[in-house]
Design a protein around this motif. Structure first.
Motif, PDB file in Angstrom:
ATOM      1  N   MET A  91       0.821  -1.213   0.000  1.00 39.57           N
ATOM      2  CA  MET A  91       0.000   0.000   0.000  1.00 39.57           C
ATOM      3  C   MET A  91       0.855   1.262   0.000  1.00 39.57           C
ATOM      4  SD  MET A  91      -2.951  -1.011   2.672  1.00 39.57           S
ATOM      5  CE  MET A  91      -3.522   0.665   2.853  1.00 39.57           C
ATOM      6  N   ALA A  92       1.899   1.272   0.845  1.00 41.02           N
ATOM      7  CA  ALA A  92       2.648   2.513   1.041  1.00 41.02           C
ATOM      8  C   ALA A  92       3.670   2.767  -0.056  1.00 41.02           C
ATOM      9  CB  ALA A  92       3.334   2.477   2.400  1.00 41.02           C
ATOM     10  N   LYS A  93       4.261   1.690  -0.597  1.00 42.65           N
ATOM     11  CA  LYS A  93       5.413   1.910  -1.476  1.00 42.65           C
ATOM     12  C   LYS A  93       5.190   1.460  -2.918  1.00 42.65           C
ATOM     13  CE  LYS A  93       7.705   3.689   1.806  1.00 42.65           C
ATOM     14  NZ  LYS A  93       7.807   5.163   1.784  1.00 42.65           N
ATOM     15  N   ILE A  94       4.170   0.657  -3.176  1.00 41.75           N
ATOM     16  CA  ILE A  94       4.001   0.161  -4.544  1.00 41.75           C
ATOM     17  C   ILE A  94       2.730   0.702  -5.196  1.00 41.75           C
ATOM     18  CG2 ILE A  94       3.678  -1.916  -5.961  1.00 41.75           C
ATOM     19  CD1 ILE A  94       5.414  -3.407  -3.950  1.00 41.75           C
ATOM     20  N   ALA A  95       1.623   0.695  -4.416  1.00 43.74           N
ATOM     21  CA  ALA A  95       0.338   1.083  -5.000  1.00 43.74           C
ATOM     22  C   ALA A  95       0.362   2.540  -5.462  1.00 43.74           C
ATOM     23  CB  ALA A  95      -0.771   0.872  -3.974  1.00 43.74           C
ATOM     24  N   LYS A  96      -0.344   2.796  -6.568  1.00 40.15           N
ATOM     25  CA  LYS A  96      -0.521   4.171  -7.036  1.00 40.15           C
ATOM     26  C   LYS A  96      -1.427   4.911  -6.036  1.00 40.15           C
ATOM     27  CE  LYS A  96       1.020   3.615 -11.513  1.00 40.15           C
ATOM     28  NZ  LYS A  96       1.485   2.272 -11.311  1.00 40.15           N
ATOM     29  N   PRO A  97      -1.356   6.262  -5.981  1.00 40.14           N
ATOM     30  CA  PRO A  97      -2.143   6.988  -4.971  1.00 40.14           C
ATOM     31  C   PRO A  97      -3.619   6.608  -4.933  1.00 40.14           C
ATOM     32  CG  PRO A  97      -0.621   8.472  -6.042  1.00 40.14           C
ATOM     33  CD  PRO A  97      -0.467   7.150  -6.730  1.00 40.14           C
ATOM     34  N   TRP A  98      -4.268   6.443  -6.097  1.00 38.91           N
ATOM     35  CA  TRP A  98      -5.714   6.128  -6.069  1.00 38.91           C
ATOM     36  C   TRP A  98      -5.953   4.758  -5.454  1.00 38.91           C
ATOM     37  CZ3 TRP A  98      -7.596   1.769  -8.447  1.00 38.91           C
ATOM     38  CH2 TRP A  98      -6.791   1.174  -9.430  1.00 38.91           C
ATOM     39  N   LEU A  99      -5.070   3.789  -5.785  1.00 35.40           N
ATOM     40  CA  LEU A  99      -5.221   2.440  -5.251  1.00 35.40           C
ATOM     41  C   LEU A  99      -4.938   2.439  -3.748  1.00 35.40           C
ATOM     42  CD1 LEU A  99      -5.753  -0.530  -5.906  1.00 35.40           C
ATOM     43  CD2 LEU A  99      -3.323  -0.806  -6.361  1.00 35.40           C
ATOM     44  N   ARG A 100      -3.953   3.269  -3.330  1.00 30.79           N
ATOM     45  CA  ARG A 100      -3.601   3.371  -1.925  1.00 30.79           C
ATOM     46  C   ARG A 100      -4.792   3.879  -1.119  1.00 30.79           C
ATOM     47  NH1 ARG A 100       0.795   7.435  -1.402  1.00 30.79           N
ATOM     48  NH2 ARG A 100       2.063   5.747  -2.242  1.00 30.79           N
ATOM     49  N   ALA A 101      -5.441   4.929  -1.624  1.00 33.76           N
ATOM     50  CA  ALA A 101      -6.592   5.490  -0.914  1.00 33.76           C
ATOM     51  C   ALA A 101      -7.710   4.455  -0.818  1.00 33.76           C
ATOM     52  CB  ALA A 101      -7.082   6.744  -1.639  1.00 33.76           C
ATOM     53  N   LEU A 102      -7.911   3.737  -1.926  1.00 38.01           N
ATOM     54  CA  LEU A 102      -8.964   2.725  -1.965  1.00 38.01           C
ATOM     55  C   LEU A 102      -8.679   1.599  -0.962  1.00 38.01           C
ATOM     56  CD1 LEU A 102     -11.481   2.186  -3.821  1.00 38.01           C
ATOM     57  CD2 LEU A 102     -10.042   0.526  -5.002  1.00 38.01           C
ATOM     58  N   LEU A 103      -7.413   1.138  -0.938  1.00 38.45           N
ATOM     59  CA  LEU A 103      -7.049   0.051  -0.036  1.00 38.45           C
ATOM     60  C   LEU A 103      -7.140   0.499   1.419  1.00 38.45           C
ATOM     61  CD1 LEU A 103      -4.001  -1.558  -1.895  1.00 38.45           C
ATOM     62  CD2 LEU A 103      -6.213  -2.607  -1.459  1.00 38.45           C
ATOM     63  N   ALA A 104      -6.753   1.767   1.681  1.00 38.90           N
ATOM     64  CA  ALA A 104      -6.818   2.268   3.065  1.00 38.90           C
ATOM     65  C   ALA A 104      -8.248   2.199   3.574  1.00 38.90           C
ATOM     66  CB  ALA A 104      -6.282   3.691   3.133  1.00 38.90           C
ATOM     67  N   VAL A 105      -9.204   2.575   2.715  1.00 32.08           N
ATOM     68  CA  VAL A 105     -10.610   2.468   3.112  1.00 32.08           C
ATOM     69  C   VAL A 105     -11.003   0.995   3.214  1.00 32.08           C
ATOM     70  CG1 VAL A 105     -12.988   2.975   2.443  1.00 32.08           C
ATOM     71  CG2 VAL A 105     -11.209   4.698   2.111  1.00 32.08           C
ATOM     72  N   ALA A 106     -10.540   0.182   2.250  1.00 29.36           N
ATOM     73  CA  ALA A 106     -10.956  -1.221   2.189  1.00 29.36           C
ATOM     74  C   ALA A 106     -10.523  -2.012   3.419  1.00 29.36           C
ATOM     75  CB  ALA A 106     -10.414  -1.887   0.927  1.00 29.36           C
ATOM     76  N   ILE A 107      -9.340  -1.703   3.983  1.00 25.59           N
ATOM     77  CA  ILE A 107      -8.937  -2.503   5.145  1.00 25.59           C
ATOM     78  C   ILE A 107      -9.530  -1.959   6.447  1.00 25.59           C
ATOM     79  CG2 ILE A 107      -6.822  -3.497   4.174  1.00 25.59           C
ATOM     80  CD1 ILE A 107      -5.275  -1.563   6.005  1.00 25.59           C
ATOM     81  N   THR A 108      -9.938  -0.684   6.473  1.00 22.72           N
ATOM     82  CA  THR A 108     -10.537  -0.180   7.715  1.00 22.72           C
ATOM     83  C   THR A 108     -12.054  -0.396   7.744  1.00 22.72           C
ATOM     84  OG1 THR A 108     -10.399   1.984   6.703  1.00 22.72           O
ATOM     85  CG2 THR A 108      -8.877   1.535   8.483  1.00 22.72           C
ATOM     86  N   LEU A 109     -12.651  -0.512   6.585  1.00 23.74           N
ATOM     87  CA  LEU A 109     -14.110  -0.642   6.514  1.00 23.74           C
ATOM     88  C   LEU A 109     -14.662  -1.811   7.342  1.00 23.74           C
ATOM     89  CD1 LEU A 109     -15.957   1.288   5.084  1.00 23.74           C
ATOM     90  CD2 LEU A 109     -16.115  -0.311   3.184  1.00 23.74           C
ATOM     91  N   PRO A 110     -14.101  -3.030   7.196  1.00 23.89           N
ATOM     92  CA  PRO A 110     -14.663  -4.158   7.956  1.00 23.89           C
ATOM     93  C   PRO A 110     -14.480  -3.998   9.460  1.00 23.89           C
ATOM     94  CG  PRO A 110     -13.264  -4.947   6.184  1.00 23.89           C
ATOM     95  CD  PRO A 110     -13.032  -3.481   6.298  1.00 23.89           C
ATOM     96  N   LEU A 111     -13.598  -3.088   9.891  1.00 30.39           N
ATOM     97  CA  LEU A 111     -13.386  -2.864  11.321  1.00 30.39           C
ATOM     98  C   LEU A 111     -14.689  -2.482  11.996  1.00 30.39           C
ATOM     99  CD1 LEU A 111     -11.170  -2.682  13.476  1.00 30.39           C
ATOM    100  CD2 LEU A 111     -10.871  -0.295  12.887  1.00 30.39           C
ATOM    101  N   ALA A 164      -2.838  -3.968  10.956  1.00 29.53           N
ATOM    102  CA  ALA A 164      -2.575  -3.492   9.595  1.00 29.53           C
ATOM    103  C   ALA A 164      -2.504  -1.962   9.533  1.00 29.53           C
ATOM    104  CB  ALA A 164      -3.646  -4.019   8.638  1.00 29.53           C
ATOM    105  N   VAL A 165      -3.380  -1.273  10.273  1.00 28.09           N
ATOM    106  CA  VAL A 165      -3.422   0.187  10.178  1.00 28.09           C
ATOM    107  C   VAL A 165      -2.151   0.836  10.746  1.00 28.09           C
ATOM    108  CG1 VAL A 165      -4.657   2.263  10.899  1.00 28.09           C
ATOM    109  CG2 VAL A 165      -5.929   0.301  10.019  1.00 28.09           C
ATOM    110  N   PRO A 166      -1.726   0.512  12.005  1.00 28.05           N
ATOM    111  CA  PRO A 166      -0.476   1.125  12.486  1.00 28.05           C
ATOM    112  C   PRO A 166       0.737   0.745  11.648  1.00 28.05           C
ATOM    113  CG  PRO A 166      -1.361  -0.405  14.122  1.00 28.05           C
ATOM    114  CD  PRO A 166      -2.397  -0.245  13.077  1.00 28.05           C
ATOM    115  N   VAL A 167       0.808  -0.499  11.165  1.00 27.97           N
ATOM    116  CA  VAL A 167       1.963  -0.909  10.361  1.00 27.97           C
ATOM    117  C   VAL A 167       2.012  -0.123   9.046  1.00 27.97           C
ATOM    118  CG1 VAL A 167       2.915  -2.836   9.006  1.00 27.97           C
ATOM    119  CG2 VAL A 167       2.241  -3.195  11.372  1.00 27.97           C
ATOM    120  N   TYR A 168       0.856   0.006   8.412  1.00 28.41           N
ATOM    121  CA  TYR A 168       0.791   0.789   7.166  1.00 28.41           C
ATOM    122  C   TYR A 168       1.208   2.235   7.416  1.00 28.41           C
ATOM    123  CZ  TYR A 168      -1.546   3.855   3.825  1.00 28.41           C
ATOM    124  OH  TYR A 168      -1.843   4.870   2.958  1.00 28.41           O
ATOM    125  N   THR A 169       0.679   2.857   8.484  1.00 26.67           N
ATOM    126  CA  THR A 169       1.012   4.248   8.798  1.00 26.67           C
ATOM    127  C   THR A 169       2.518   4.397   9.013  1.00 26.67           C
ATOM    128  OG1 THR A 169      -1.093   4.300   9.963  1.00 26.67           O
ATOM    129  CG2 THR A 169       0.327   6.196  10.251  1.00 26.67           C
TER     130      THR A 169
END
Lengths: 275, 270
Positions: A91-111, A164-169
């Motif tokens: 998410m942080a180093k490979i994904a393009k910005p739009w994909l990063r934003a999408l994934l950030a929402v996608a992993i927090t949503l089920p929380l 996942a959230v703290p590690v990504y941050t």
């Protein structure tokens, strides 16, 4: 002096609540663990006995449950780490910005999808006539059904965002020139991750592991609904609280001890301030 | 930038895709099963129907459970907003002996397993308060929920206070405002969005809680999660649970949406 009075005014009510109700209750629970139960009336009698604690070690069913719970909590924590690090790097180093934003929402949503909802979802997925077995049937494989494996998977599913959230941050905050320097000095990607990324995100992993470890340790609803006959520490506490409160209290000390040891050992790393 | 080989990139991408499939397939199955005509969730679904949706919306126990969840959530959130903000101010504006311990004390109720908090409070309510004639009843749940909700408000307000400049408040006092006026007109508006975000998180946490509730709910009172749990234990009425779960999934999008908006407001200001 005036500042002192202000501080006391700010802290009085919260401390009354947290110490007067919460800590008081924890201490009283600890005290109850030394009391006895009348076997006929199942009324609690004050006194002092170590028999409840002896039971924890002497009774093989209790001891194996404590060990099993610890193994489950550790397995969930390790699994969460193994998923979170590649997820965070991607998410942080490979994904393009739009994909990063999408994934950030996608992993927090089920929380927020609800704790029981997720357990129900795993139950629906892994039940004998469920999706998992249906999807694997063409390959001749049967899934884990309701077992300890499903408990580990379900707990990982529940608590993954906490890791996942703290590690990504943390990975996102790593300055890009560190990677450049590492590459310029000839380190490959794998070596960069091992010697640069992992040491720097250690506090975040520890902060996440506090949640994955402690939440798994105390959980028993997952074991109840997707574990088949799997018992955890919480199952024993819950089944004894009405009939034999002292033994339930003694058993409640076990996860407290595990968590306090864990918290004290990580407090020095400064991970608590990040929570 | 991190330079990874093509193979490594594809490998990482595959892991991410598998994780996402694992996260969303079970939730999707619940939503689909809410339209399953069969009594018990199964796959593949043979016949679709809206029967369970109709039954769930007409169900009196579900309505009562929902009302309880909302009341408990609101009560716990109100207490958590007050106590969490007070602690945040104390820890942010003052340095004193035992500051670390106070911080730990606020985190403890969510760091310790829910079953421990639940059993400890259950023990206090039933073994200590009831014998001396105090029945906590409904308030037992609110007290329990508020205890672990404090940290949500605390975290949000504390993080915001840390970034506020003290100059504005000093200017306000220099211009002759009373401490209350300064708080109301200067300080509070600056951390209001963090206060609201903390409150939303506290409410969501309370609404979702089940383990502590099991031990602190008075007999015969169900919150929505308790109702769901009892239904899951009873295999015959399983399909109505899927309807309630689907509604919970839909509603869970609300706080996420709200906190995203509040988050944007914060980052716009920076």
């Amino acid at each position: 002096m005036k500042r002192r009075a202000h501080l006391a005014g700010l802290l009085a009510l919260p401390m009354f609540w947290l110490i007067g109700i919460y800590i008081f209750s924890l201490v009283m629970l600890l005290v109850t663990a030394f009391w006895t139960t009348d076997p006929f009336t199942s009324k609690v009698k004050p006194g002092f006995t170590l028999r409840n604690f002896e039971q924890l070690v002497a009774n093989p069913a209790y001891l194996s449950t404590a060990v099993r719970t610890l193994v489950i909590a550790l397995a969930v924590t390790v699994l969460c780490m193994l998923i979170s690090v590649p997820l965070g790097i991607f998410m942080a180093k490979i994904a393009k910005p739009w994909l990063r934003a999408l994934l950030a929402v996608a992993i927090t949503l089920p929380l927020w999808a609800g704790y029981l909802v997720k357990i129900l979802a795993m139950r629906v997925t892994f039940t004998d006539a469920g999706f998992f077995n249906w999807a694997l049937a063409p390959f001749g494989i049967t899934g884990p059904s309701f077992s300890i494996t499903t408990v580990v998977l379900t707990l990982t599913y529940l608590w993954l965002p906490y890791m996942a959230v703290p590690v990504y941050t943390a990975i996102r905050q790593l300055p890009a020139n560190l990677f450049d320097a590492s590459a310029d000095l000839g380190a490959g990607a794998w070596r960069t991750i091992r010697t640069i990324v992992l040491p720097l995100i250690k506090p975040a992993i520890i902060a996440g592991s506090i949640f994955t470890f402690s939440l798994s340790l105390g959980d028993y609803i997952a074991a109840k609904f997707v574990g088949g006959s799997t018992q955890m520490i919480g199952s024993i506490i819950a089944s004894n609280i009405n009939l034999n409160p002292p033994i339930a209290a003694a058993f409640a000390v076990v996860p407290i001890a595990f968590v306090v040891i864990y918290l004290l050992s990580v407090q020095r790393t400064g991970a608590l301030e990040r929570m | 930038m991190l330079r990874l080989s093509r193979g490594a990139r594809i490998g990482l991408g595959t892991i991410v895709a598998v994780v996402l499939v694992f996260m969303y397939t079970p939730l999707l199955l619940v939503v689909l099963n809410s339209f399953n005509a069969a009594r018990i969730a199964s796959w593949p679904i043979r016949e679709f129907s809206l029967e369970w949706w109709g039954k769930a919306f007409a169900s009196e126990p579900i309505r009562a459970a929902l009302l309880n969840s909302v009341l408990v959530g609101l009560g716990a959130t109100a207490v958590a907003l007050l106590l969490g903000t007070l602690v945040a101010f104390a820890l942010q504006r003052y340095s004193f002996f035992g500051k670390q311990s106070v911080n730990l004390l606020v985190v403890l109720p969510i760091a310790l397993p829910g079953v421990v908090t639940g059993v400890a409070l259950n023990n206090t309510y039933n073994q200590l308060l009831e014998p001396i004639g105090i029945q906590v009843g409904y308030f037992g749940m609110i007290i329990a929920h508020a205890t672990f909700c404090i940290v949500m408000v605390f975290n949000n307000v504390f993080a915001r206070l840390r970034r506020l400049s003290p100059n504005v408040e000093e200017a306000s006092r220099d211009l002759g405002a009373t401490p209350w006026q300064t708080f109301r007109l200067i300080t509070f508006p600056q951390f209001r969005s963090a206060f609201i975000a903390g409150g939303i998180l506290a409410f969501a946490l309370s609404f979702d809680e089940v383990v502590v509730t099991i031990f602190t709910a008075p007999p015969g009172v169900d919150t929505l999660p308790l109702w769901m749990m009892n239904q899951m234990a009873r295999p015959n009425e399983a399909s109505m649970v899927n309807v309630v779960a689907t509604v919970v999934i839909l509603f869970s999008l609300l706080p996420v949406w709200a906190s995203q908006r509040l988050g944007r407001e914060i980052s716009d200001r920076d």
